[in-house]
Write an enzyme that holds these catalytic residues in place. Structure first.
Site, mmCIF file in Angstrom:
data_model
loop_
_atom_site.group_PDB
_atom_site.id
_atom_site.type_symbol
_atom_site.label_atom_id
_atom_site.label_comp_id
_atom_site.label_asym_id
_atom_site.label_seq_id
_atom_site.Cartn_x
_atom_site.Cartn_y
_atom_site.Cartn_z
ATOM 1 N N ASN A 160 2.804 -2.814 56.780
ATOM 2 C CA ASN A 160 2.592 -1.421 56.348
ATOM 3 C C ASN A 160 3.694 -0.524 56.918
ATOM 4 O OD1 ASN A 160 1.710 1.083 55.599
ATOM 5 N ND2 ASN A 160 -0.183 1.033 56.783
ATOM 6 N N CYS B 138 2.780 4.066 55.917
ATOM 7 C CA CYS B 138 1.660 4.970 56.164
ATOM 8 C C CYS B 138 2.190 6.380 56.422
ATOM 9 C CB CYS B 138 0.834 4.517 57.359
ATOM 10 S SG CYS B 138 -0.538 5.636 57.682
ATOM 11 N N GLY C 256 -8.939 0.275 46.167
ATOM 12 C CA GLY C 256 -8.956 1.085 47.382
ATOM 13 C C GLY C 256 -10.009 2.156 47.374
#
Lengths: 290, 319
Positions: free
Chosen positions: B130, B133, B276
């Protein structure tokens, strides 16, 4: 946390009560597992709704069976698009239900005196709680407070469910003029209450906790934090709470709560509509932040 | 019944539907609603080296067909994650895609090293890095806004993982040219791409006349961003098909709420799809999307999921 169900609920009754709407929803499987203090997460606007977040409400009461199958009752205040949609539902409309959620109010093992304090429609779960406590032999006093008479909920029900009822309003339109915290010390002292249960706005829960603690009672409060999911996955409803080990963590009010021991909540972190992360919280930002 | 098997480089999954990182916690909560081992993969909440409290609240604001969040990567740290969460996911037979992050490129690598060394690593089918973010103190530090920073993180994590182990770089669409970032990540060793992360946004409370989120900015997600996800997947897929960048599998994520939404991302070029924000609306959403996708393929007469991956590029109207 395994007894939760997701069901297509059906509204069977909706009625106005003062400033609020009272909904009864057929939702099989909820009542059997539900306890006072737990809540329901309702989807709003139907399957293609632009309002994605669940709206969470204390369970006012549940009924395991009857003419319609198991039902649950909630009390809502129509103040935004989601609650306005719910307030506009009619009999036989569908609403997606996830319940029961969260930790219920702990019930004392001994028949001690208890004071139940509700702010506005925060009183919704307290009548059911009062019934459970009185079945255990507890003496139950209720205190209902609100800004004005139309924002009180359940005064008549309280007289049926409790051994004593005190009403306060900010403007004096019903009961005694003032706040619930003005009358609470005398009630705790008179009844030698061991537990004060509270449900309502954060500021009120903080003052209940302070009064209870000062008078030797334990506060058990059901918090109102805005939630996106209600089931523990979104991490938006967190608040700083001290654990049994004395350590503060940002915990989810939907899973670890909504009922907390009042003296474990870090009330000082809540100011002006914001909850800060206390510096001694596990994983709190170090210098430079995160 | 269409064959839902999907291949993501060296990784083969029985179906293409996954949770999205940060929208499903680490499995126990959703396991009350459906069996998380039935998904193609379960994607965990991004974990960093140390425990993190996350941001102050309010952390969330509802927006049209979406929401802003500023959670701030709250989590238990890699040690507790491995012993409690990953171990539990392994116990229920989930295929786990572990999302990792770090404040620095070195921290990313450290987290990957701890992961590989843990006994539950055999439940891990891939690592999602990730680098995108938006909820970091300095928005300028988002690695995926810069090709060099992206490449550095990816190459350091690559060194910690077994050879050819599936590794996906998660990208943000908040850049001038996402293909350039994708190219840098793939050259640095990413075996695939996950796109998109949230878009940076702000909502103002018009009663208080101040930002709704305590942290001011938040990441926008939900059906509102789905066209942006489809666009990002499309652009990178087109670049791969034209050999402008190396071809790697794409995991699509952004605004998927139904099986048809998933089909859109697949047709744009994704080989798998994550669900999500829809999970907040419907805790059964990931499992439901899988059922709906299967029906959608059958209704359209596709025998295999792989038949639809990138299909919209072939059927695009030529002007």
């Amino acid at each position: 946390m395994s007894d939760v169900v997701q069901v297509a609920g059906e509204v069977i009754a909706i009625r106005r009560v003062g400033a609020y709407q009272h909904l009864t929803i057929v939702a099989p499987g909820v009542a059997e597992a539900a306890r006072p203090g737990q809540f329901v997460a309702l989807a709003v606007g139907g399957p293609t709704s632009a309002n994605l977040l669940r709206r969470c409400f204390s369970l006012h009461k549940v009924s395991p069976s009857g003419a319609y199958g198991g039902t649950l009752d909630v009390v809502i205040a129509a103040k935004g698009p989601g609650t306005q949609w719910l307030a506009g539902l009619r009999a036989h409309d569908k609403v997606d239900v996830v319940a029961p959620l969260g930790r219920p109010f702990p019930i004392p093992t001994e028949p001690v005196a208890c004071v139940l304090v509700g702010g506005g429609y925060g009183s919704a779960p307290l009548f059911w709680l009062a019934d459970v406590l009185r079945e255990r032999g507890c003496h139950v006093e209720m205190v209902l407070g609100a800004a004005s008479e139309d924002r009180l909920f359940g005064v008549v029900e309280a007289r049926r469910s409790a051994d004593g009822v005190t009403v306060t309003t900010d403007d004096g339109s019903a009961g005694r003029r003032g706040w619930v915290s003005d009358v609470l010390p005398e009630i705790i002292t008179r009844t030698s209450a061991a537990v004060v249960y509270g449900c309502g706005p954060m500021g009120m829960l903080r003052s209940i906790t302070e009064v209870a603690t000062a008078h030797g009672a334990v506060a058990q409060v059901a918090v109102e934090e805005s939630m996106a999911c209600g089931v523990g996955v979104c991490m938006t409803c967190v608040m700083p709470v001290r654990g049994k080990d004395g350590t503060t963590r940002m915990v989810r009010s939907c899973v670890e709560g909504p009922v907390f021991r009042g003296d474990r909540v870090r009330w000082e972190a809540f100011t002006d509509g914001v909850c800060r992360v206390p510096a001694d919280t596990v994983g709190a930002p170090r210098a430079g932040g995160h | 019944m269409a064959d839902l098997t999907t291949r993501l480089g060296t990784l083969t999954l029985p179906n293409p539907v996954m949770t999205a990182s940060g929208c499903a916690a680490n499995g126990r909560e959703l396991h009350r609603f459906f069996d998380v081992s039935e998904l193609g993969a379960f994607v965990t909440k991004t974990v960093m080296a140390d425990p993190r409290s996350g941001r102050p609240t309010p952390r969330m604001a509802e927006t049209p067909s979406g929401m802003l969040n500023s959670i701030g990567l709250q989590g238990p740290g890699i040690g507790a994650f491995l012993d409690k969460d990953l171990t539990w996911l392994k116990s229920v037979g989930a295929r786990v895609l572990v999302s990792i992050a770090g404040n620095t490129a070195v921290e990313f690598a450290q987290v990957a090293r701890d992961l590989v060394a843990h006994p539950a690593f055999d439940a891990v089918v891939g690592v999602e890095v990730n680098i995108s973010c938006p909820n970091v103190a300095n928005r300028g530090l988002v690695f995926a806004c810069d090709p060099m920073s992206s490449a550095k993180v990816v190459s350091l994590v690559r060194e910690e993982l077994p050879r050819d182990f599936p590794m996906f770089a998660k990208l943000t669409p908040d850049v001038t040219d996402i293909v350039a970032i994708a190219d840098a990540a793939v050259r640095a060793g990413a075996g695939g791409l996950t796109m998109i992360n949230t878009l940076l946004g702000i909502a103002i409370d018009t009663d208080r006349m101040r930002p709704q989120l305590a942290a001011v900015t938040g990441g926008l997600s939900g059906p509102a961003v789905r066209p942006v996800a489809v666009r990002a997947i499309w652009q990178c897929t087109a670049a791969m098909r034209e050999n402008r960048i190396d071809a790697v599998p794409i995991i699509g994520v952004g605004g998927v709420r139904s099986g048809l939404d998933a089909l859109e991302l697949l047709a744009a070029g994704a080989s798998a799809v994550q669900v999500g924000t829809a999970t907040f609306n419907d805790p059964s959403a990931p499992r439901r999307v899988l059922t709906e996708l299967e029906s959608a393929l059958d209704e359209r007469g596709f025998a295999s999921l792989t038949d639809v991956v990138g299909l919209a590029h072939d059927r695009k109207v030529t002007l």
